[in-house]
Design a protein around this motif. Structure first.
Motif, PDB file in Angstrom:
ATOM      1  N   ALA A  74      -3.059   9.899  -9.716  1.00 35.90           N
ATOM      2  CA  ALA A  74      -2.392   9.215  -8.677  1.00 35.90           C
ATOM      3  C   ALA A  74      -1.061   9.712  -8.591  1.00 35.90           C
ATOM      4  CB  ALA A  74      -1.759   7.766 -10.286  1.00 35.90           C
ATOM      5  N   TYR A  75      -0.219  11.048  -9.326  1.00 32.30           N
ATOM      6  CA  TYR A  75       0.765  12.064  -8.726  1.00 32.30           C
ATOM      7  C   TYR A  75       0.874  11.815  -7.916  1.00 32.30           C
ATOM      8  CZ  TYR A  75       2.915  10.079 -13.225  1.00 32.30           C
ATOM      9  OH  TYR A  75       3.300   9.277 -14.072  1.00 32.30           O
ATOM     10  N   VAL A  76      -0.417  12.359  -7.453  1.00 31.79           N
ATOM     11  CA  VAL A  76      -0.737  12.935  -6.085  1.00 31.79           C
ATOM     12  C   VAL A  76       0.248  12.200  -4.704  1.00 31.79           C
ATOM     13  CG1 VAL A  76      -1.845  13.960  -3.841  1.00 31.79           C
ATOM     14  CG2 VAL A  76      -2.588  14.996  -7.171  1.00 31.79           C
ATOM     15  N   PRO A  77      -0.717  11.360  -4.329  1.00 31.33           N
ATOM     16  CA  PRO A  77       0.298  10.297  -3.454  1.00 31.33           C
ATOM     17  C   PRO A  77       1.646   9.259  -3.834  1.00 31.33           C
ATOM     18  CG  PRO A  77      -2.157   8.816  -4.602  1.00 31.33           C
ATOM     19  CD  PRO A  77      -1.470  10.104  -4.796  1.00 31.33           C
ATOM     20  N   GLY A  78       1.398   9.186  -4.662  1.00 33.15           N
ATOM     21  CA  GLY A  78       2.949   9.627  -5.514  1.00 33.15           C
ATOM     22  C   GLY A  78       4.236  10.170  -5.167  1.00 33.15           C
ATOM     23  N   MET A  79       3.766  11.714  -5.610  1.00 36.64           N
ATOM     24  CA  MET A  79       5.548  13.041  -4.338  1.00 36.64           C
ATOM     25  C   MET A  79       4.588  12.787  -2.976  1.00 36.64           C
ATOM     26  SD  MET A  79       4.513  14.622  -8.156  1.00 36.64           S
ATOM     27  CE  MET A  79       5.676  13.804  -9.824  1.00 36.64           C
ATOM     28  N   SER A  80       3.609  12.002  -2.327  1.00 37.21           N
ATOM     29  CA  SER A  80       3.374  12.645  -1.110  1.00 37.21           C
ATOM     30  C   SER A  80       5.018  12.306  -0.517  1.00 37.21           C
ATOM     31  CB  SER A  80       2.461  12.818  -0.655  1.00 37.21           C
ATOM     32  OG  SER A  80       1.637  13.285  -1.351  1.00 37.21           O
ATOM     33  N   ASP A  81       4.938  12.865   0.814  1.00 37.88           N
ATOM     34  CA  ASP A  81       5.650  11.767   1.606  1.00 37.88           C
ATOM     35  C   ASP A  81       5.431  11.133   2.540  1.00 37.88           C
ATOM     36  OD1 ASP A  81       8.724  14.461   1.743  1.00 37.88           O
ATOM     37  OD2 ASP A  81       5.925  15.310   1.837  1.00 37.88           O
ATOM     38  N   TYR A  82       4.159  11.161   3.104  1.00 38.75           N
ATOM     39  CA  TYR A  82       2.903   9.943   3.404  1.00 38.75           C
ATOM     40  C   TYR A  82       2.690   9.327   2.572  1.00 38.75           C
ATOM     41  CZ  TYR A  82       6.752  11.412   7.247  1.00 38.75           C
ATOM     42  OH  TYR A  82       7.725  11.778   7.931  1.00 38.75           O
ATOM     43  N   VAL A  83       1.510   8.404   2.426  1.00 40.45           N
ATOM     44  CA  VAL A  83       0.645   7.808   2.135  1.00 40.45           C
ATOM     45  C   VAL A  83       0.208   6.923   2.677  1.00 40.45           C
ATOM     46  CG1 VAL A  83      -0.253   7.142  -0.122  1.00 40.45           C
ATOM     47  CG2 VAL A  83       1.725   8.493  -0.398  1.00 40.45           C
ATOM     48  N   ILE A  84      -1.037   6.836   3.038  1.00 37.68           N
ATOM     49  CA  ILE A  84      -2.469   6.346   3.607  1.00 37.68           C
ATOM     50  C   ILE A  84      -3.365   5.564   2.845  1.00 37.68           C
ATOM     51  CG2 ILE A  84      -3.695   6.068   5.820  1.00 37.68           C
ATOM     52  CD1 ILE A  84      -2.323   8.455   6.512  1.00 37.68           C
ATOM     53  N   MET A  85      -3.997   4.686   3.224  1.00 38.10           N
ATOM     54  CA  MET A  85      -4.874   4.400   1.781  1.00 38.10           C
ATOM     55  C   MET A  85      -5.968   3.339   2.596  1.00 38.10           C
ATOM     56  SD  MET A  85      -2.999   3.265  -1.902  1.00 38.10           S
ATOM     57  CE  MET A  85      -1.488   4.393  -3.451  1.00 38.10           C
ATOM     58  N   VAL A  86      -7.410   4.007   2.463  1.00 37.13           N
ATOM     59  CA  VAL A  86      -8.476   3.056   3.284  1.00 37.13           C
ATOM     60  C   VAL A  86      -8.197   1.995   2.984  1.00 37.13           C
ATOM     61  CG1 VAL A  86     -10.746   2.880   3.518  1.00 37.13           C
ATOM     62  CG2 VAL A  86      -9.215   5.293   3.691  1.00 37.13           C
ATOM     63  N   ALA A  87      -8.466   0.546   2.836  1.00 35.58           N
ATOM     64  CA  ALA A  87      -8.837  -0.728   2.589  1.00 35.58           C
ATOM     65  C   ALA A  87     -10.246  -0.779   1.660  1.00 35.58           C
ATOM     66  CB  ALA A  87      -9.215  -2.085   3.658  1.00 35.58           C
ATOM     67  N   GLU A  88     -10.005  -1.467   0.560  1.00 37.99           N
ATOM     68  CA  GLU A  88     -11.925  -1.691  -0.292  1.00 37.99           C
ATOM     69  C   GLU A  88     -12.207   0.054  -0.291  1.00 37.99           C
ATOM     70  OE1 GLU A  88     -14.271  -4.445   2.207  1.00 37.99           O
ATOM     71  OE2 GLU A  88     -12.700  -5.909   1.919  1.00 37.99           O
TER      72      GLU A  88
END
Length: 524
Positions: A174-188
């Motif tokens: 979870a810290y990979v996106p947590g420490m990234s500059d930009y985060v995109i998540m796919v719904a569902e």
């Protein structure tokens, strides 16, 4: 003879393709199951991410070869162009144990991070992983924290990381996106939490579900851990491309010559060069003239050799490759003697003086030994070469074409000397010395030991041991073994060398190339 060499090399290349296919198909039956869920594979995600018609230089595809883990180490890494920007791309392969990270995955990801840091590349993480492979957690947990450190240090250098979360990214993941500059998540699909519902229930007694605990919708609307909510995987990739397009990215290095000629000699004939017996020398100029740019309007020769009459067992000189100026050091005969070592040290200093990257082409049995050469100063002359290689600041590229034995591997900028990129040909072999030589040394030691005790040496009895050692060293020196241990960035078809090096030289120029100002003390 050339025909025999070609036949042997083509067999090695066919075998290489078979081994690389194991990485592509590592997910087995789970690949179709993954697609049946409406998901893209890791390689399909990469293909959609990079610019249409552009190349993707996959790195370390054989990581984990020969281990208990799948070839490729449940991860696809490489360099691709996204909206005109060269990026390091790291994609978890969820069809291989849910994308769980094993010790070779960690080693592969660290190498990818090093390449990105050394060359100033933005990183795009295509994330879908179940986290650490728990049975091997003792090999992963302690060193694994470095990955999070690398993310924050990259951001501090103004080199961003973009994370696209397609599925699970839990616990430490979870810290990979947590420490990234930009985060995109796919719904569902995206699930990002430090602990899933079962662990939360055990730890706190709270009843919850995946979506409210760590779903893409929640992180985009409530926690703010997601910057962009994608409706599906293709939309997520489209958004990632838009993020890169808005980075205002500019390369800091020199521009290559706008036009250049193709090689003087046909690269196809590289297959004819490498003898089936690596003890037979070959002229590296034949390889060089099939890799570098041909004669153009601004140069008189394709390869401008330096000191051609001195230290002739090492061939050095200047050339251009896809318009980039480079210096080349190539073993003309396997052994390195004092003249070759001194010549190399001078040439490396000259390359640093004019801020020119260096290419090392290996086919060496190491430094010369014997009374005459020891008295002539081979140690201090070899040390001069090692000093120059160690303290050189211009980027180094290394290709192991044939043998790379002993300290010759070090002097010619092997893995321990941090080349920006290192590739091997299927003909390559690398070890402390040749298998026959090492087994022979052990036999001499055993013979002397017996004689010192006044006992006869049992030559027939020692023969099986000698044969076993020779076979073991032969197997351990083969390119797949070294590539599996991430000691190179990939085994490549010799005919692809020019293209691969051209990509690497372009990548290097994301940053300004600056040579060393000081090499310390050279023992004279």
């Amino acid at each position: 003879m050339a025909s025999d060499n070609r036949t042997a090399m083509l067999e090695k290349i066919a075998d290489l393709h078979a081994e690389q296919t194991k990485a592509v198909e590592a997910g087995g039956k789970y690949i179709q199951r993954h697609r049946d869920r409406g998901k893209l594979t890791a390689r399909e995600r990469v293909e959609l991410l990079i610019d249409e018609g552009s190349a993707f230089l996959e790195l370390m595809p054989l990581a984990g070869w020969g281990s208990d883990f799948a070839v490729g180490a449940s991860m696809v890494t490489g360099i691709g162009v996204v909206e005109g920007v060269e990026c390091m791309i790291v994609a978890n392969d969820p069809t291989v144990k849910g994308g769980a990270l094993n010790p070779w995955s960690v080693k592969k990801s660290f190498r990818a991070a090093d390449i990105a840091a050394q060359n100033g590349l933005p990183t795009i993480n295509l994330t879908e992983s179940g986290g650490a492979d728990l049975p091997t957690q003792k090999e992963i947990f302690i060193p694994g924290g470095r990955g999070f450190r690398d993310l924050t240090r990259s951001s501090a250098r103004k080199v961003p990381t973009v994370s696209v979360v397609f599925g699970n990214s839990t616990a430490g993941g979870a810290y990979v996106p947590g420490m990234s500059d930009y985060v995109i998540m796919v719904a569902e699909q995206a699930k990002v939490f430090l602990a899933g519902p079962p662990l939360v229930k055990m730890a706190t007694g709270e009843e919850t579900d995946d979506e409210s605990l760590g779903g893409a919708e929640m992180h985009s609307r409530v926690s703010g851990s997601s910057d962009f909510l994608a409706v599906d995987e293709r939309d997520a990739i489209r958004q990632a491309r838009r993020v890169v397009a808005r980075l205002n990215w500019r390369k800091q290095g020199d521009e290559p010559a706008p036009t250049y000629a193709e090689p003087e000699l046909d690269p196809e004939n590289l297959l004819d060069l490498i003898p089936t017996d690596l003890k037979e020398p070959f002229d590296p100029r034949e390889a060089i003239l099939r890799i570098v740019d041909g004669v153009g309007t601004d140069n008189e020769v394709a390869f401008d050799e330096f000191k051609p009459l001195y230290g002739s067992a090492l061939c050095v000189g200047w050339a251009r490759l896809h318009g980039h100026q480079i210096g080349i050091l190539a073993n003309a005969r396997g052994v390195l003697m004092s003249n070759e070592a001194q010549k190399a040290a001078q040439f490396i200093q000259l390359a640093n003086q004019k801020d020119t990257p260096l290419l090392f082409l290996h086919n060496t049995t190491g430094y010369m030994v014997g009374k005459e050469y020891e008295q002539g100063g081979i140690i201090k002359h070899g040390a001069q070469m090692l000093n120059a290689v160690s303290n050189s600041k211009v980027p180094h590229l290394t290709v192991i074409m044939g043998a790379s034995y002993g300290a010759g591997n070090y002097g010619m900028n092997g893995r321990a000397y941090d080349p920006r990129f290192l590739f091997t040909w299927p003909s390559a072999k690398s070890s402390v010395m040749g298998p026959a030589q090492l087994a022979g040394v052990l036999e001499i030691v055993a013979r002397q030991s017996a004689e010192s005790k006044g006992l006869p040496f049992d030559e027939a009895g020692f023969a099986p041991t000698k044969q076993m050692v020779e076979q073991m060293i032969e197997e351990q020196s083969l390119p797949y073994v070294l590539s599996g241990m991430v000691y190179d960035d990939g085994v490549i078809d010799p005919r692809d060398t020019r293209t691969v090096l051209g990509i690497c030289l372009s990548v290097i120029n994301n940053q300004q190339v600056e040579g060393a100002m000081n090499f310390g003390v050279f023992r004279m």
